[in-house]
Every structure is written in C-alpha cells, then in structure tokens.
Write a protein that holds these residues in place. Sequence first.
Motif, short mmCIF file in Angstrom:
data_model
loop_
_atom_site.label_atom_id
_atom_site.label_comp_id
_atom_site.label_asym_id
_atom_site.label_seq_id
_atom_site.Cartn_x
_atom_site.Cartn_y
_atom_site.Cartn_z
N ARG A 96 -12.53 4.82 9.83
CA ARG A 96 -13.07 4.05 10.95
C ARG A 96 -12.75 4.76 12.28
O ARG A 96 -13.59 4.85 13.17
CB ARG A 96 -12.45 2.65 10.92
CG ARG A 96 -12.73 1.78 12.12
CD ARG A 96 -13.99 0.97 11.95
NE ARG A 96 -14.21 0.10 13.10
CZ ARG A 96 -15.40 -0.14 13.62
NH1 ARG A 96 -16.47 0.44 13.11
NH2 ARG A 96 -15.52 -0.95 14.65
N ALA A 97 -11.53 5.28 12.40
CA ALA A 97 -11.13 5.96 13.63
C ALA A 97 -12.00 7.18 13.87
O ALA A 97 -12.47 7.42 14.99
CB ALA A 97 -9.65 6.36 13.56
N VAL B 295 -6.47 5.30 18.07
CA VAL B 295 -7.58 4.43 17.67
C VAL B 295 -7.17 3.57 16.47
O VAL B 295 -7.57 2.42 16.33
CB VAL B 295 -8.83 5.26 17.36
CG1 VAL B 295 -9.97 4.37 16.90
CG2 VAL B 295 -9.25 6.05 18.59
N GLU B 296 -6.31 4.13 15.62
CA GLU B 296 -5.87 3.38 14.43
C GLU B 296 -4.91 2.24 14.78
O GLU B 296 -4.75 1.29 14.01
CB GLU B 296 -5.18 4.33 13.44
CG GLU B 296 -6.14 5.19 12.66
CD GLU B 296 -5.41 6.01 11.60
OE1 GLU B 296 -4.39 5.52 11.07
OE2 GLU B 296 -5.83 7.14 11.33
N GLY C 251 -2.97 -4.55 9.53
CA GLY C 251 -2.71 -4.24 8.13
C GLY C 251 -3.91 -3.63 7.41
O GLY C 251 -4.03 -3.75 6.19
N VAL C 252 -4.79 -2.94 8.13
CA VAL C 252 -5.92 -2.27 7.48
C VAL C 252 -5.39 -1.08 6.69
O VAL C 252 -4.55 -0.33 7.19
CB VAL C 252 -6.94 -1.79 8.54
CG1 VAL C 252 -8.09 -1.04 7.89
CG2 VAL C 252 -7.45 -2.97 9.36
N PRO C 253 -5.86 -0.88 5.45
CA PRO C 253 -5.35 0.24 4.64
C PRO C 253 -5.60 1.59 5.29
O PRO C 253 -6.59 1.77 6.00
CB PRO C 253 -6.14 0.13 3.33
CG PRO C 253 -6.72 -1.23 3.33
CD PRO C 253 -6.83 -1.70 4.72
N LYS C 254 -4.72 2.53 5.01
CA LYS C 254 -4.68 3.82 5.69
C LYS C 254 -6.02 4.56 5.64
O LYS C 254 -6.52 5.04 6.65
CB LYS C 254 -3.58 4.66 5.05
CG LYS C 254 -3.25 5.93 5.80
CD LYS C 254 -2.11 6.64 5.07
CE LYS C 254 -1.91 8.05 5.60
NZ LYS C 254 -1.49 8.11 6.99
N ARG C 255 -6.60 4.63 4.45
CA ARG C 255 -7.80 5.44 4.29
C ARG C 255 -8.96 4.85 5.09
O ARG C 255 -9.69 5.56 5.79
CB ARG C 255 -8.15 5.51 2.80
CG ARG C 255 -9.25 6.50 2.51
CD ARG C 255 -9.41 6.68 1.03
NE ARG C 255 -8.14 7.09 0.42
CZ ARG C 255 -8.06 7.63 -0.79
NH1 ARG C 255 -9.15 7.82 -1.49
NH2 ARG C 255 -6.89 7.98 -1.30
#
Lengths: 418, 228
Positions: free
Chosen positions: B123-124, B106-107, B114-118
């Motif tokens: 979101r996932a 999903v990530e 380039g969405v930040p990890k956290r």
Amino acid sequence: MLRDFLVLAGSSILHRKIRSWLTVIGVFIGITAVVALISVGLGLERTITDEVAKVFGVDTFVLAPRGSFGAARTSEGSNQYALDLEWLRTLDGVLTAAAVRQRTAFVQGQPGPEGRLAQGFLPVMGLSPELITSFSSFVGSLEVEPGGRLFQEADSVVAVLGREVATRLRVDVGQTIVIAGDADKPELTFTVVGILATADDGRPQQGFTSGMPASATTIYIPYDTMESLWGAAQDVLVTLVRTAPGRDVDEVANRAQAELRARGSRVTAITYSDISSAIGTVTSTVSAFLAGIAGISLLVGGVGVMNTMFTSVLERTKEIGIMKAVGAKNSHILSIFVIESGMMGLVGGIVGTLLGLGLSAVASAIIGRMFDVRIAVVASPVLITATLGGSFLLGAVAGLWPARRASKLPVVDALRYE
Amino acid sequence: MPLLELAGITKDYRLGKTFVHALRGLDLTIEQGEIVALMGPSGSGKSTLMHILGALDTPTSGTAAFDGQSLQQLSENQLVTLRGRKVGFVFQTFNLVPTLSAQKNVELPMIFLGVPKRKRAARAKELLTKVGLADRIRHKPNELSGGERQRVAIARALANNPEIILADEPTGNLDTETGGTILELLRRLSVDDGRTVVLVTHDPEAVRIAGRVIRLRDGRTVEETANA
C-alpha cells in the motif's frame, strides 16, 4: 505489531548513535563488573569443590565430633568421641573404615650423653593403617626419612615419629620408646620404624587435613595398639568411611550417624555433598556481596538510561504528536519508548556479559598464577540468561517513567512543540 | 447526512497565564466529497478548528459530530481509532518522522491499526507511486526536497483510506510551482476519489481549488462563499 515497534525503537536508537552508545557504556560497565565477579566466584567454587572431590571421592564420608560442622556448630562438647570401629566396619553399606584417636601420654625415649632418659608428656595418635592404604588422598604424601617406613596392617607395637619429637626423645629408626597407658594397663615398648621427613622449607608436612596437630611433634602408633594402652576408643578425632560400590553415600552416612548416636557416639556424618554445599554457601555469599557492590554501578547505568530517555522524549515531542495524530494510542507510545530503553539495556547486557566473561577468564588466570592453582572458568548459562533478561529489564524499568510521560503528552501540544 | 457537523463550538485554552478564547460559538457543516478552504488572519482560530475537525482536540462546549457520531461520547482510545481510520492530516511543516524512510513514514498509520507487514508495504509503495515518488521510497525526509516531503505526507494521510483530508497550510513552506503540484494532488483526491478535503490556507491559489471558502475572525465564521 511488536516487531514494528522494535524497528521504530531501533531506528530511533541508531539515529542518535553517540548518545545511545554512551548510554550503553554506562550499562555495560556495571554488567561487566557483576558478571566478572559472579563468574570468578563460580570458578573458585568449582575449583574448591573439585579439589574436595579429589580428596574425598564421592563414596566416602567423614565422622566428625557432633556440632563441629555446619549450622549446628557449637563450642560445647569435646572434640573427641567414642567409637566402636569394628562394629562400624560391619554396618550394611560400609566397605571399609579408618579412624584416628589421640591421647597425651607419658613417653620415655633413649638416654642422653649424661645418662638421663629423655621423657615427657607427648601427643600420641593412633592411626588405622587403612588410612595409608585406603584413604591415601586424605593423608597426602607422607614421607619418611631414608631408612624408615610407615607402619602396615600387620604391625602392632611400632611407632612413627615426627622429626621434632624424635630429636627430643633422642631416638632413631630401630631404637625403642616406652609409652605408658592407663594405670591398669601395662607399659608398652614400641620399635621406631620411621621418622617423618620435614618438607624442604623446614616446615612439618601437612599430613592430615582435618585439624591434626603438626606432625613433627606427634608420635604415631597403630590404632588397634591404642586399645592395649587405653582400652576402647573414647578419644576419636575423626573417622573415614568408604561405602560399598553402588551404595548411596548420604543414606549410609545418615544411618551410620543415627546408629552410632544410639550407641553413644557423639558424631556428625559429613558427606561430600555436605561439604560442597557448605562451600557453595560461603562462596555464593561472598560473590553475592561483591556483586551487590558492583550492582551499584548498574544502578548508575540505569539512571543513565533514564536520563537519555527523558532527553529523547523531550527531543521527540513533536514526533510523538505526529504518531498520535496518525493513530498511535498512548499504549503504543509507551511500548515504543519502553522497548527503546529496554533495547539499550539489552545491548549493554550483551556487551557487558561478553566483557565480563573475558575479564573473569583473565582474572582467573592471574589468580591461578599467583596461587599456583588452576581456576576453572565458568560460563554459567543461567548467569548469562539472567544477566541478559535482567539488563533488558533494567533498561525497560529505567525507561518506564520517561515513556509514561511521553505517552501522556496531549497531542495538540506535542504537535505545536518546536 | 453531512460528514462533519459542528454547532455552537467554543474552545478555551490556557497559554501561559492568559486564557485564550480560540473559538466562540462556531457552526460549520461539511458535506462528503467537497473541498473547503478555511481562511482568516492568524489568531482567528483556524488551527484550533482543524484540531477539532480532526478529533485531535475536543471542544469546550457545543456539539461536534463525525458521520453522525458525537465526538464527545467517544473515549480517548476511540478518538484515536477514529483519527486513524477516517482522518488524514497534512501539515505545513510536513511532520514526517525524521528517522524513518518515506515508505516507513507512509506505513506508520497502518502500523498502529495493525495492518500486516506485506499489505502495508504494498500500500505504501502504491501511494508513493501515486504521488510521483516511486523512486524515492527508501529516502529519509532529510534527503527529500520540500515538495517531495509534502507528497510523502499526503501519501501518509491517505494510508488508511480516510474519508477526510485535513491540510493545514499545505503549501505554506513551498514555492509557487511546487505548491501548485500539491494543490493539484489534493484536488484530484476530491474529484477522482470523492474524498472530503479541508484546507487551512492563506494561499490564493489554494482558494481556487476550493468549492467553498469560509472566513474566520475572532473564533467565529464571518463569511462563507461558494466558488464557481
């Protein structure tokens, strides 16, 4: 994003464990060979230079005949040179100096049983007594037969004989020999004060390191006494110079060489750093050559990585299509695959470096036992860093072509791939 | 302004030695928030049309506009970005990355944007919870049932909050009951969130949730019916 790509690449590597390991094995065999060879080479170099340093000391230099050392080595010219030793001793920065000169002279010994005098042309070597007192590391352990001694600084017309020459001249300690000098000089009668002992295995002692004739056939007399027979020294083989404490050896050596040359001495000053760099050149040439051969196996490892990556691209065609469908650019796909192959290279590099260092330690121990020396084990940080960087690069470069192919796959075709 | 506007679309491609005329002058307009079902026998050009709607492929001729933006004028990288931000795909065969967990799958679209990890992880999890897989986030695709996989795929399609969901036979590999759950999920995306959903399907059940049904034959629209 780089971290995410590392994770993506890593999960793909772990997904096909066996194949990844086989690929990594292909890389680390090569790396092991290269690292082991270079490490052993460095260890040998360290060992040799350490040995040289022990003999030489860092405060000593050698005056050798010009053109006898290093790149300027020539076959021309005499291997003996003129020298004013007394003047050299007064040169600024010089603590003490000792020299060796050599002649062939007509020598008479003692009469044989039938009354004939033992005589002949024999090598005569003049040694500064300082050689024994101040430069003992160069001379090694010269031993005389019981009852004799080496000459000292106060001695003048005394001689030490090699065993072979003593037998030929039929002399023993306390007896005399006569040496004839130049025509205009008087003959001198020398008292034999010692006879050099032969080693246990019957071979003559090595005595001096730098190109001396075997000591068993030579007559040794004090350096200064040579002058009474042949005048000022024109026939010096080697000179050892110790610099005053705190002085820069290379500076003093260069100045001594320049001034001696100006005075007509055809000499080359060799310092410890000259010798160690010469040794370094030789050993690094040899290890570079060996490492080059081992490098061929690295090439094979690289081809292995390339092969695995091509298979991986083919297998994951659909996955590449999916990633592109959800927003991966060509450059993203390229990065993921290059990182993946680079990581396999890097893992191969890490394993190979560890094994290589281990192997070199074992090899050093075996070589050391065979030749009865202690070989230094060198784990050079530069070598390790370069190997790890190089192995990642090897993997990455090998993966570049397959990765480019992956990145250029048209997304619709890739998605349709079964 | 319609969300998608296609006019006079043709698409030819080579399949081995033969040329396939997959689309032959097709016109289609899709409005924001509607559910459209594309139907037709195999070879009618449904999948090719899907690819063009999703900016995966470009037409041989004709004009295609997404949100008023002509697709032909975009570079390849711009098309990728458009896809990443505005389109979510759901495939018949799920097309999850087998080496990654449900959450990582999903990530994936967010990674490439380039969405930040956290933020990505949150979101996932939120999306997987929404499709009813809160307890399955660490599972790999082969540890999930078909229906669960398709729900992961839907969660992935929603990752970047797209305007349109393109679903190619989303129920094709599922039994009727599981297929029903998936269709209900898709329907809610339109009804609750106002997203546009385009379904390529043979499934009569799927047709029932569509506001409009478009039938294709030989690369052309042959029939268009509005569902009640």
